[in-house]
Design an enzyme around this catalytic site. Sequence first.
Site, PDB file in Angstrom:
ATOM      1  N   TRP A 184       0.865  -1.181   0.000  1.00 22.96           N
ATOM      2  CA  TRP A 184       0.000   0.000   0.000  1.00 22.96           C
ATOM      3  C   TRP A 184       0.904   1.234   0.000  1.00 22.96           C
ATOM      4  CZ3 TRP A 184      -0.221   3.943   3.729  1.00 22.96           C
ATOM      5  CH2 TRP A 184      -1.114   4.965   3.388  1.00 22.96           C
ATOM      6  N   GLU A 225      -3.228  -3.082  -2.121  1.00 22.28           N
ATOM      7  CA  GLU A 225      -4.361  -2.448  -1.427  1.00 22.28           C
ATOM      8  C   GLU A 225      -4.692  -1.112  -2.082  1.00 22.28           C
ATOM      9  OE1 GLU A 225      -3.474  -1.556   2.683  1.00 22.28           O
ATOM     10  OE2 GLU A 225      -5.540  -0.940   3.128  1.00 22.28           O
ATOM     11  N   LYS A 227      -6.999   2.583  -2.473  1.00 23.22           N
ATOM     12  CA  LYS A 227      -7.530   3.626  -1.588  1.00 23.22           C
ATOM     13  C   LYS A 227      -8.112   4.762  -2.408  1.00 23.22           C
ATOM     14  CE  LYS A 227      -6.365   6.155   2.576  1.00 23.22           C
ATOM     15  NZ  LYS A 227      -5.496   6.206   3.731  1.00 23.22           N
ATOM     16  N   ASP A 259      -9.662  -2.715   1.736  1.00 23.38           N
ATOM     17  CA  ASP A 259      -9.792  -2.166   3.091  1.00 23.38           C
ATOM     18  C   ASP A 259     -11.124  -1.436   3.074  1.00 23.38           C
ATOM     19  OD1 ASP A 259      -9.740  -0.056   5.095  1.00 23.38           O
ATOM     20  OD2 ASP A 259      -7.611  -0.448   5.366  1.00 23.38           O
ATOM     21  N   HIS A 262     -11.638   2.326   2.543  1.00 20.82           N
ATOM     22  CA  HIS A 262     -11.004   2.951   1.376  1.00 20.82           C
ATOM     23  C   HIS A 262     -11.900   3.147   0.167  1.00 20.82           C
ATOM     24  CE1 HIS A 262      -6.654   1.874   2.759  1.00 20.82           C
ATOM     25  NE2 HIS A 262      -7.353   2.514   3.661  1.00 20.82           N
ATOM     26  N   HIS A 286      -8.668  -5.857   4.678  1.00 20.63           N
ATOM     27  CA  HIS A 286      -8.352  -5.136   5.901  1.00 20.63           C
ATOM     28  C   HIS A 286      -9.698  -4.737   6.470  1.00 20.63           C
ATOM     29  CE1 HIS A 286      -3.958  -3.579   5.339  1.00 20.63           C
ATOM     30  NE2 HIS A 286      -4.034  -4.871   5.556  1.00 20.63           N
ATOM     31  N   ASP A 294     -11.957   7.509   6.022  1.00 22.03           N
ATOM     32  CA  ASP A 294     -11.120   6.375   6.415  1.00 22.03           C
ATOM     33  C   ASP A 294     -10.489   6.661   7.780  1.00 22.03           C
ATOM     34  OD1 ASP A 294      -9.442   4.123   6.301  1.00 22.03           O
ATOM     35  OD2 ASP A 294      -7.845   5.290   5.373  1.00 22.03           O
ATOM     36  N   ASP A 296     -10.303   4.846  10.437  1.00 21.20           N
ATOM     37  CA  ASP A 296      -9.689   3.721  11.139  1.00 21.20           C
ATOM     38  C   ASP A 296     -10.149   3.584  12.575  1.00 21.20           C
ATOM     39  OD1 ASP A 296      -7.863   2.239   9.274  1.00 21.20           O
ATOM     40  OD2 ASP A 296      -7.175   4.285   8.917  1.00 21.20           O
ATOM     41  N   ASP A 326      -7.342  -3.711  10.493  1.00 18.38           N
ATOM     42  CA  ASP A 326      -6.550  -2.491  10.261  1.00 18.38           C
ATOM     43  C   ASP A 326      -7.282  -1.278  10.827  1.00 18.38           C
ATOM     44  OD1 ASP A 326      -4.776  -0.597   9.467  1.00 18.38           O
ATOM     45  OD2 ASP A 326      -5.272  -0.663   7.341  1.00 18.38           O
TER      46      ASP A 326
HETATM   47  C1  RNT Z   1      -3.794   3.020   4.916  1.00 18.98           C
HETATM   48  C2  RNT Z   1      -3.946   1.572   4.693  1.00 18.98           C
HETATM   49  C3  RNT Z   1      -2.826   0.726   5.202  1.00 18.98           C
HETATM   50  C4  RNT Z   1      -2.355   1.162   6.563  1.00 18.98           C
HETATM   51  C5  RNT Z   1      -1.364   0.226   7.207  1.00 18.98           C
HETATM   52  C6  RNT Z   1      -0.675   0.870   8.353  1.00 18.98           C
HETATM   53  O1  RNT Z   1      -4.907   3.741   4.615  1.00 18.98           O
HETATM   54  O2  RNT Z   1      -5.148   1.120   5.220  1.00 18.98           O
HETATM   55  O3  RNT Z   1      -3.203  -0.592   5.188  1.00 18.98           O
HETATM   56  O4  RNT Z   1      -3.418   1.349   7.435  1.00 18.98           O
HETATM   57  O5  RNT Z   1      -0.531  -0.272   6.265  1.00 18.98           O
HETATM   58 ZN    ZN Z   2      -5.521  -0.985   5.244  1.00 17.70          ZN
END
Ligand code: RNT
Ligand code: ZN
Length: 419
Positions: A184, A225, A227, A259, A262, A286, A294, A296, A326
Amino acid sequence: MTVKERYEESKKLFAAMGVDAYKAIERLSKVPISVHCWQGDDVKGFDREGPLTGGIQTTGNYPGKAGTPIELMADMDKAMSLCPGKKKINLHASYAIFENGEHVDRDKLEPKHFKVWVDYAVKRHLGIDFNPTFFSHPMCKDGLTLTSPDEEVRKFWINHGKACIRIAEYFARETGVPCVMNIWIGDGYKDVPADRLGPRIRYKESIEEILKQPYDKALVKVTVESKVFGIGVESYTAGSGEFALSFAAFHEGCLPLMDNGHYHPTEVVSDKIPALLTFFDEIALHITRGVRWDSDHVVILDDETKEIAKEIVRCNALERVHIALDFFDASINRVAAWAVGMRSVEKALLMALLTPYERLKKLQDENRMTELMISLETVKMLPFGDIWDEYCEINGAVKDADLYGAIDKYEKDVLMKRG
Ligand code: RNT
Ligand code: ZN
């Protein structure tokens, strides 16, 4: 009633619907969830000082964060001990552990810099997943890594990627468990770019260079990955959904990683799972919780988490979907964040495994949609909690009602004593 008695009673209810609760528990105990080390220290890592960059951000300053490998490992142990189910650990390259005063830059990392992690994992019978760290580093020139127009910069990060493949293969060999190595990058632009194609072509060619590193595809599963945007790169990110998906589709042995933070807020990853499983043998996830963006946030047992789990289970794809967590919340107890996130994913999977999909699918195929709607609503009120408590009990994990007490004790005994 004891946990066992409640379980035995509820088991009958599930059996009446054609679901064997014991089999569900047994199946679930074999599904590995990859636990991300970076929740423990707000994605800081051990290889350098400096801010978190790359379009990601942690907010909050809750005390007690892990500052050393020993502390991080202790916190991961604590978090994992609070959760039933099989785990893997997920490391970032920035968590290299240098010994005897040695320090190398990311392009020169070697398996030996992760030996302490391997010892940790082997001792606990855990597999390891891995991530090159393409952020929080001075070579992220103008915020760019693998897409940089500067060849020196790209070379540095390509060499980092290659080093990480070698390390991922070492993890797989030492643990006996294949390693998912996820690429990523946060590369992109804050404002409207003049060239959207160039960075993507450079990104494609850079990953292709990384993949020239010879490796055993059965041991290392390379994922890409995507985004939609990041903080500071709101107008354009090179590694968009279409980019990552197409890259994986066109490159043997590469898998797409989704993810669920994303995508555009009304897009859902749950629906994308069966779409990708139509074409890919394996995919990776993720699991996170985006709140408006995003962000998290810690995964909770919300509708989309349940829906993601349902899709994995009803596509009969528990072996085809690599599940990782994640999220990184720095505003609450970090061990609790891990435990709640991990437990929520386990709960969602358990609920999915306790649902009579064969029957429900039949209703759909026979166009008995009224009955299907009523059946789906009926399933929602089944006593999943009784099966969950039993699952926790037989795995030696606390019940929900005892989780806060366990966290509070660890906070007082360990976290608050840190300098
Ligand atoms: C970032 C991605 C990625 C990170 C990690 C730390 O938006 O989700 O996966 O969160 O690699
Ligand atoms: Zn991620």
